[in-house]
Design an enzyme around this catalytic site. Sequence first.
Site, PDB file in Angstrom:
ATOM      1  N   HIS A  18       0.858  -1.181   0.000  1.00 39.73           N
ATOM      2  CA  HIS A  18       0.000   0.000   0.000  1.00 39.73           C
ATOM      3  C   HIS A  18       0.897   1.234   0.000  1.00 39.73           C
ATOM      4  O   HIS A  18       1.328   1.694   1.042  1.00 39.73           O
ATOM      5  CB  HIS A  18      -0.891  -0.019   1.249  1.00 39.73           C
ATOM      6  CG  HIS A  18      -1.914   1.065   1.253  1.00 39.73           C
ATOM      7  ND1 HIS A  18      -3.119   0.936   0.625  1.00 39.73           N
ATOM      8  CD2 HIS A  18      -1.900   2.295   1.805  1.00 39.73           C
ATOM      9  CE1 HIS A  18      -3.810   2.039   0.798  1.00 39.73           C
ATOM     10  NE2 HIS A  18      -3.089   2.881   1.512  1.00 39.73           N
ATOM     11  N   THR A  73      -7.705  10.220   6.150  1.00 42.46           N
ATOM     12  CA  THR A  73      -8.451   9.679   5.009  1.00 42.46           C
ATOM     13  C   THR A  73      -9.549   8.722   5.485  1.00 42.46           C
ATOM     14  O   THR A  73      -9.745   7.664   4.920  1.00 42.46           O
ATOM     15  CB  THR A  73      -7.512   8.920   4.041  1.00 42.46           C
ATOM     16  OG1 THR A  73      -6.890   7.852   4.760  1.00 42.46           O
ATOM     17  CG2 THR A  73      -6.469   9.816   3.421  1.00 42.46           C
TER      18      THR A  73
END
Length: 158
Positions: A18, A73
């Site tokens: 990621h 986020t």
Amino acid sequence: MLKFDYLSVEMAFIVGEHGDSSVALWSSISVGGVPILSHLERQQIAYEKETLEKIRKEVVQGAYEVISLKGYTSWAIGYSAANLARSLLRNQRKIHPVSVLAKGFFGIDGGEVFLSLPAQLGRGGVLGVTNMHLTEYEAQQLQNSAKAILEVQSQLEI
């Protein structure tokens, strides 16, 4: 020009680690069941790998932009968690890119590393990693992503 009215458009999976060495599986995109890269090649419609890589980098950088603007986020994380939970609880057997032991998949070997790979989810959890066709370039990028994680693991003596 491609026309997509009333067709089902599949989005590309982002796999690997990621972050910076993540891999966009452009070959996984289909429109109306037709793999888009194959369609472009058959129709002799030019596309540049550099353009696709630029799009992938913008996706990766998008998270940093959101964090710099609002500090976190959470919406994307919440949406993803809810989507995963829905597949698990409803036993939908849908394909999601989730972290799994990657050794033995897509030419990844050399150590135990967990990467995001397209896997089928159901009530029993991960039911299996999907055997998708990757281009040679995608497979090499995914193997590079695994090597990047393995390097960090060795530095941490994990």
